[in-house]
Design an enzyme around this catalytic site. Structure first.
Site, PDB file in Angstrom:
ATOM      1  N   TYR A 112       0.816  -1.218   0.000  1.00 37.65           N
ATOM      2  CA  TYR A 112       0.000   0.000   0.000  1.00 37.65           C
ATOM      3  C   TYR A 112       0.851   1.270   0.000  1.00 37.65           C
ATOM      4  O   TYR A 112       0.373   2.339  -0.359  1.00 37.65           O
ATOM      5  CB  TYR A 112      -0.883   0.057   1.268  1.00 37.65           C
ATOM      6  CG  TYR A 112      -1.662  -1.194   1.577  1.00 37.65           C
ATOM      7  CD1 TYR A 112      -2.315  -1.896   0.580  1.00 37.65           C
ATOM      8  CD2 TYR A 112      -1.762  -1.661   2.895  1.00 37.65           C
ATOM      9  CE1 TYR A 112      -3.047  -3.045   0.879  1.00 37.65           C
ATOM     10  CE2 TYR A 112      -2.497  -2.796   3.204  1.00 37.65           C
ATOM     11  CZ  TYR A 112      -3.129  -3.491   2.188  1.00 37.65           C
ATOM     12  OH  TYR A 112      -3.848  -4.612   2.472  1.00 37.65           O
ATOM     13  N   ASP A 113       2.105   1.166   0.419  1.00 37.29           N
ATOM     14  CA  ASP A 113       2.913   2.373   0.635  1.00 37.29           C
ATOM     15  C   ASP A 113       3.343   2.996  -0.701  1.00 37.29           C
ATOM     16  O   ASP A 113       3.112   2.438  -1.776  1.00 37.29           O
ATOM     17  CB  ASP A 113       4.147   2.034   1.482  1.00 37.29           C
ATOM     18  CG  ASP A 113       4.983   0.942   0.829  1.00 37.29           C
ATOM     19  OD1 ASP A 113       5.584   1.195  -0.221  1.00 37.29           O
ATOM     20  OD2 ASP A 113       5.010  -0.205   1.378  1.00 37.29           O
ATOM     21  N   HIS A 149      -3.547  -4.156  -4.756  1.00 38.77           N
ATOM     22  CA  HIS A 149      -4.305  -4.133  -3.493  1.00 38.77           C
ATOM     23  C   HIS A 149      -4.603  -2.704  -3.041  1.00 38.77           C
ATOM     24  O   HIS A 149      -4.967  -2.478  -1.894  1.00 38.77           O
ATOM     25  CB  HIS A 149      -3.548  -4.886  -2.393  1.00 38.77           C
ATOM     26  CG  HIS A 149      -3.644  -6.368  -2.549  1.00 38.77           C
ATOM     27  ND1 HIS A 149      -3.007  -7.259  -1.702  1.00 38.77           N
ATOM     28  CD2 HIS A 149      -4.310  -7.143  -3.447  1.00 38.77           C
ATOM     29  CE1 HIS A 149      -3.271  -8.505  -2.086  1.00 38.77           C
ATOM     30  NE2 HIS A 149      -4.055  -8.450  -3.150  1.00 38.77           N
TER      31      HIS A 149
END
Length: 983
Positions: A112-113, A149
Site C-alpha cells: 500500500y505504501d 491491493h
C-alpha cells in the site's frame, strides 16, 4: 549453477527487451521499517482480544482477523489502525533502486505504501500509478505501477485497499479492470516475485490463477527467496513443480538470519552485474555462445559492423575498419579467444562446433570483420568491400530477369518487390509487400515481415510525393497529365496507411524478434540516419580542424572513417533491399560524406609540406575515386553538386580507378537510356527516378579514361536518345565537350557527331522551327571537331551544304555555323546563299571563321550602325528615367577586338560610359578599377589575357585584386589565371 545461470540469462534478456516485470511484496517495505503483513494483522488481533496471538497466523487468519475486526469494531476503528501504521513517512531502500536499475517495463505490487512511487520519481522514470479502477482511464504512460491491493492516495480508508476476507472474495467484481491488466501483463511478460515468502497466500493464489488462465502456455515466473536458510531440496522441487523458478539468496551469500538486506543485495547485484560470458572458458562453449548471438543475423545479406555492439551487449566495439575492440567485457575474453582459434588450430573442438565456427567465420568475412585490435600489428588488413545488388549496379536487365522468374519463396519475393520499386512499378511492389506481410506471419518469418512493413510504408511515402508533384507541375514539366496509379489504388493505400506510425513498427513486433534483431530497430524511425549524421558532423569538424592546423593524421584517420561509414550504410541498405536508398535524407548523407572527402583530397594535394610531412609521405592525397565512389556520386549528386566540387577543387587531379567497372556501369546506364526513350509510352515513375542518375552519369563520365567504344556509345545516348526537354542542343554540346577532356575526339566519334548534325539540319526544314539552346549551338560542335582536327573536312556535311538552295534559310544558317569543318566549295556556296547583311550575320561569320578576325574592320559600317543604334536606345531610356538592364550584346567583343588591334577606323571613344567592361578595353589608362570585376577574366581568351598581363598600368591593379580573391575564396580558377598569366 548451470540452472541459475540460465535463470539470470532469461531475466537479463527480458530486461534488455522490455519484457521484465517485478512483482513486489511486503518484504521490501519491511526493509524500510513498514510492518510485515502478520504484524499488521496482529494489531487487529490485539484490538479484538487485547493481546497478541500465541502462535503463528494461518493463511485463513490473515484474512479472517481483519474481517472480524471490521465487522465487530466498525469501519472507523478499522481505518484508524491503517492510518496509525501507514501515515508515517519511511525512506526508500537500496533494493527499490536496484529494481529500477533492471529497467522493468511494469511493476506490480500488493504493497500500500508509496516507496516505489518515490523511487521512480527520484530516478526520472515515469510510470502510470494504477491503484483504483478510475486510474485506468487516466493512465498517461505505457509503463504501469500496478498497485493491485490499492493504496492510500485517496485517504487512509479501508475501502481503498484489499486486506480483509470480503475484499479478496469480491476482488474480481470490485477490480475488473485492474484484474484484467494484471492477467495480461503476467501472461505476456517475464515475472520476478520479490519480497514474498514461499508460503505467502498471495503467491499461491496468483500461481493458481495464472496457471488456470494460461494452461499449456503457462510462462513460469521467477521467485527470489531471501529466507535465512537455504530452501530444503524437497521443498524446492515441490514449488518448482507448482510453476516457480526459484533463486535462493541463502545459497549465494552467508549472512546472519536477520540480515535480509544482505541477501536481497546478493541477488539483485548478481542480476545487475551478471554477464552471460562470466562462466565461458571451453572453446566449444565460446563458439556456441557467439553462434547463438549471431545466428539470427545469418539470414541478412549484410549488417553494419557498428551495430554488432548491441548483439554482444557492448562487450566489444566493432570498428568500421574491421577491427574488434574490447569495451565493457568483464568476463572471459571470448572474442579474443575466437580470433586466436581463427588464426590457429581448431582440431580439438567438436564437429558441431567446427560447423558453427565456419558459419561465424563466413559471417565475419561477409561483413568485413577482420581481427582484434591488438592483432593489427601482425599484418595490415583492410576490409574488402563489395555490393552485388543489381539495383545499386544499375543492372536493370538482371532485375527484370529476377522478377520474371516465378517464385514462392518469401526471401525472393521480398527482393523482387524491391526490384519492382526500382523499375518504377510501384503499384505492383506495394501489392507484393502487402502479400508478404500476410505470408510472413503464416510462416513466422518475422525479419521479412518487419522489413516488408518498413518498405511498404516508405514506398507509400514515395507514391504520395510523386502524385503530388505530377498533380502540381506535371503538365509544365512533361507537357501532359500523367496518372501512373489508378484512383482505386490510391484510395486503397490511403486507407491502409492513414495514421500509420513508422516509429511503432519495431515495438509492435514479437518479443523474440526484438531480442534477436535489435540492430534493425533504427529502421523503424523517422530519424533513421540521425546518429550517422551526427557522427559525420563530428568527423567533419575534426577534418576541418586538422586542415586549419596543418597537422598530419596517421592510422584510422577521420576521412578514412567517413569513407568506411559511408560504405557501410550504402551496402547495408542496398544489400538488404531497403527502399530508404531512394530518400533525399540518405542521398544528402552520401553527398555530405563525399563532399568532405573531395575537400580533404584537394587540401592534401595543395598544402605546403614541411620536412616532417615529407618524411611520412605527405603532400599527396591517398583518396582516389573507385567504382563505388563513382556510383555513389551518380546516384546521390545533382549536376549542380558536381559543379560545386569543380569550383572548389580540381577533379582532374584525383585518380579514378576501377575504370573497367565504371565503364561497364556507364554502358548499363546508356543501354537503359536507349531502351527507355525508344518506347512509345514511358513509365513516368521510372523516368523521374532514372533520368537524374543518367544525366549525372553522363556528365561525370568526363573524368574517366573511356575506351573509344565506350565514348561512342555515350555520345549516341547523349545525341540521339535523351529527349530535348531534358537536353537542348547547347547542353548536349557541353556534355560532349566534357567527354573529350581526357581522351580527345576519335574519328569514329566525329562520325557520330556528323550524323547528329545532319539530323538537326533536317529539322530546320520547318520554317517555324527554332533551335533551343543553352548559350551554345551547332556552331560549337563544328568548333570542337576543328579544335582536335584542324585540317578535318566533313564530306557528309559538305555534301549536305552543297545541296541547299537560297529558299532554305534555316538550314543555310544552321550549316553556315559549321563552316570550319566544311569544304571550300561548301563554304563558298553557303556564303553566296547567306550574304552578310546584318550584325548577327557578321558575328556568326567571324565566330565560325568564315570571316577572319583580321578582316573585321572591312565591315565597319555594320558595326557603327549597330553601336549607334544601341547608344541612342540607352540614352533615350536614361533621359526618360527608365532603368533598363541590357546585356552587353556585342559591345564588349568589339571593345576587346579594338584592344587587340583588330578593329580600326572607328572612333571607339564615342561609346564610352555605356558599359564598364567596354570602357576597360577602349580606355584602360583612364579606367576606374573599382568597377573592374574579376569574373570577367574567366571569359577572356588566352590572347586577351596575355595582352592584359603585358600592359603594366592595368596589370598592377588586377594582380592586387587577384591576390585578395585567391586568399578569400576556394575558387581555384582565379589561382590558375594568376599563376599562368601574371606570375
Amino acid at each position: 549453477m548451470e540452472k541459475l545461470n540460465q535463470y539470470i540469462k532469461d531475466i537479463t534478456n527480458a530486461s534488455e527487451n522490455g519484457k521484465l516485470v517485478f512483482f513486489v511484496g511486503a518484504g521490501l517495505s519491511t526493509l524500510s521499517e513498514y510492518p510485515q503483513w502478520w504484524e499488521l494483522v496482529e494489531k487487529y488481533h490485539i484490538g479484538l482480544y487485547g493481546k497478541p496471538k500465541d502462535s503463528n497466523y494461518s493463511s485463513d487468519e490473515y484474512l479472517r482477523i481483519p474481517q472480524i475486526f471490521y465487522d465487530v469494531k466498525g469501519e472507523d476503528e478499522f481505518d484508524r489502525i491503517l492510518k496509525d501504521v501507514f501515515s508515517v513517512e519511511k525512506p526508500t531502500n537500496p533494493i527499490h533502486d536496484k529494481i529500477l536499475t533492471m529497467n522493468p517495463v511494469h511493476i506490480i505490487t500488493t504493497n500500500y505504501d508509496s516507496l516505489i512511487d518515490k523511487t521512480c520519481s527520484k530516478r526520472g522514470r515515469y510510470f502510470s500509478v494504477i491503484s483504483a479502477e478510475e486510474d485506468v482511464a487516466s493512465a498517461t504512460s505505457p509503463r504501469y505501477l500496478l498497485k493491485v491491493h490499492g493504496d492510500f492516495r485517496r485517504g487512509f480508508k479501508g475501502k481503498h485497499v484489499v486486506l480483509k476476507e470480503s475484499d479478496y472474495v469480491n476482488y474480481e467484481q470490485e477490480y475488473p479492470l485492474i484484474s484484467n491488466i494484471m492477467k495480461t501483463i503476467m501472461a505476456t511478460h517475464t515475472i520476478v516475485f520479490i519480497g514474498y515468502g514461499l508460503g505467502d497466500y498471495n503467491i499461491n493464489l496468483l500461481l493458481n490463477w495464472v496457471k488456470k488462465l494460461q494452461k499449456d502456455g503457462y510462462k513460469r515466473p521467477f521467485f527470489i527467496s531471501t529466507a535465512p536458510e537455504p530452501i530444503e531440496h524437497n521443498t524446492a522441487v515441490y514449488y518448482e513443480s507448482k510453476g516457480l523458478r526459484i533463486i535462493d539468496a541463502a545459497r549465494l551469500v552467508e549472512s546472519d538470519g536477520k540480515d535480509y538486506m544482505k541477501r536481497y543485495n546478493a541477488v539483485m547485484d548478481l542480476l545487475i552485474d551478471s554477464r552471460e560470458n562470466n562462466h565461458l572458458s571451453e572453446d566449444d562453449k565460446i563458439i556456441e555462445y557467439i553462434h547463438e548471438k549471431l545466428s539470427p543475423l545469418f539470414v541478412l545479406p549484410c549488417v553494419r559492423k557498428i551495430d554488432l555492439k548491441f548483439v554482444f551487449e557492448y562487450d566489444y566495439h566493432f570498428e568500421v575498419n574491421g577491427k574488434v575492440v574490447p569495451n565493457k567485457n568483464r568476463g572471459f575474453p571470448y572474442m579474443e579467444r575466437f580470433f586466436e582459434l581463427h588464426e590457429g588450430d581448431i582440431s580439438n573442438i567438436s564437429e558441431e562446433s567446427k560447423q558453427r565456427f565456419e558459419d561465424i567465420s563466413e559471417f565475419f568475412k561477409r561483413n568485413g570483420i577482420l581481427c582484434m585490435i591488438k592483432s593489427v600489428g601482425k599484418r595490415t588488413k583492410t576490409p574488402s568491400f563489395e555490393i552485388v545488388s543489381p539495383a545499386y549496379n544499375s543492372n536493370y536487365g538482371e532485375m527484370e530477369k529476377y522478377i520474371d522468374t516465378s517464385s514462392s519463396n518469401l526471401e525472393d519475393d521480398y527482393r523482387n518487390a524491391f526490384f519492382l520499386a526500382c523499375l518504377g512499378r510501384w503499384e505492383e511492389a506495394y501489392i507484393l509487400y502487402s502479400d508478404l506481410l500476410l505470408r510472413s506471419i503464416d510462416e513466422s518469418n518475422w525479419w521479412i515481415h518487419y522489413l516488408s512493413q518498413i518498405n511498404r510504408y516508405r514506398l507509400y511515402q514515395s507514391i504520395t510525393q510523386v502524385v503530388r508533384n505530377l498533380n502540381g507541375i506535371g503538365i509544365l514539366v512533361f507537357g501532359k497529365q500523367h496518372k501512373p496509379f489508378s484512383d482505386e489504388f490510391l484510395t486503397l493505400i490511403d486507407r491502409e496507411m492513414k495514421r500509420f506510425d513508422i516509429n511503432d513498427v519495431f515495438d509492435g513486433m514479437p518479443y523474440e524478434f526484438q531480442s534477436k534483431y535489435q540492430i534493425l530497430e533504427f529502421l523503424s524511425d523517422n530519424e533513421y540516419l540521425y546518429d550517422d549524421t551526427v557522427k559525420l558532423f563530428e568527423l567533419t569538424n575534426k577534418v576541418h580542424s586538422e586542415m586549419n592546423k596543418g597537422s598530419y593524421s596517421f592510422g584510422l584517420t577521420s576521412e578514412n572513417e567517413v569513407q568506411y561509414r559511408l560504405n557501410e550504410n550504402v551496402r547495408f541498405l542496398y544489400e538488404n533491399h531497403l527502399w530508404l536508398v531512394s530518400f533525399k535524407e540518405f542521398k544528402q548523407y552520401v553527398r555530405n560524406s563525399l563532399m568532405l572527402l573531395f575537400e580533404k583530397a584537394e587540401y592534401e594535394q595543395t598544402r605546403e609540406v614541411d620536412e616532417f610531412g615529407r618524411a611520412f609521405g605527405a603532400g599527396s592525397s591517398g583518396f582516389c575515386l573507385d567504382y563505388y565512389d563513382f556510383v555513389n556520386v551518380v546516384k546521390s549528386f545533382s549536376i549542380e553538386d558536381i559543379k560545386h566540387i569543380e569550383r572548389s577543387c580540381k577533379l582532374e587531379r584525383i585518380e579514378f580507378i576501377d575504370i573497367g567497372e565504371i565503364e561497364s556501369y556507364l554502358m548499363r546506364v546508356v543501354d537503359e537510356i536507349a531502351k527507355c526513350f525508344s518506347k512509345g509510352e514511358m513509365n513516368i515513375v521510372f523516368y523521374t527516378q532514372f533520368i537524374s542518375e543518367a544525366k549525372v552519369a553522363l556528365y561525370f563520365a568526363r573524368y574517366v579514361n573511356l575506351s573509344t567504344e565506350g565514348l561512342n556509345r555515350i555520345l549516341k545516348a547523349l545525341l540521339f536518345h535523351i529527349p530535348e526537354r531534358d537536353f537542348d542542343i547547347g547542353k548536349r554540346y557541353l556534355w560532349v565537350e566534357g567527354l573529350t577532356l581526357r581522351g580527345g575526339l576519335p574519328n569514329s566519334a566525329i562520325t557520330i557527331i556528323e550524323e547528329f548534325l545532319i539530323n538537326q539540319a533536317d529539322r530546320h526544314k520547318d520554317s517555324e522551327f527554332s533551335e533551343q539552346s543553352t548559350n551554345f549551338s551547332s556552331r560549337d560542335f563544328g568548333n570542337l571537331i576543328y579544335h582536335f582536327e584542324k585540317s578535318y573536312v566533313s564530306n557528309d556535311l559538305s555534301e549536305y551544304a552543297l545541296s541547299l538552295s537560297e529558299d532554305m534559310k534555316n538550314q543555310v544558317n544552321f550549316m553556315f555555323r559549321l563552316s570550319p569543318i566544311l569544304s571550300i566549295d561548301a563554304k563558298q556556296h553557303l556564303l553566296r546563299l547567306k550574304r552578310i547583311e546584318d550584325i548577327d550575320g557578321l558575328i556568326d561569320s567571324v565566330q565560325i571563321g568564315a570571316v577572319e578576325v583580321e578582316r573585321i574592320s572591312e565591315f565597319q559600317d555594320l558595326i557603327i550602325e549597330y553601336m549607334e543604334k544601341r547608344k541612342l536606345n540607352i540614352l533615350a531610356d536614361i533621359e526618360n528615367g527608365v532603368t533598363s538592364f541590357y546585356s552587353e550584346d556585342y559591345f564588349v567583343m568589339f571593345g576587346s577586338l579594338y584592344f587587340l588591334g583588330y578593329l580600326t577606323g572607328i572612333n571607339m571613344e564615342n561609346y564610352l560610359g555605356l558599359y564598364d567592361e567596354y570602357d576597360f578595353f577602349v580606355d584602360p589608362m583612364s579606367f576606374n578599377f573599382t568597377k573592374f570585376r574579376l569574373k570577367w577574366l574567366k571569359d577572356y581568351s588566352e590572347e586577351v589575357l596575355e595582352r592584359i598581363a603585358e600592359n603594366e598600368s592595368i596589370r598592377i591593379p588586377i594582380v592586387k585584386m587577384l591576390k585578395e580573391r585567391i586568399k578569400d575564396t576556394n575558387d581555384k580558377e582565379y589561382l590558375e589565371i594568376f599563376m599562368k598569366y601574371f606570375v
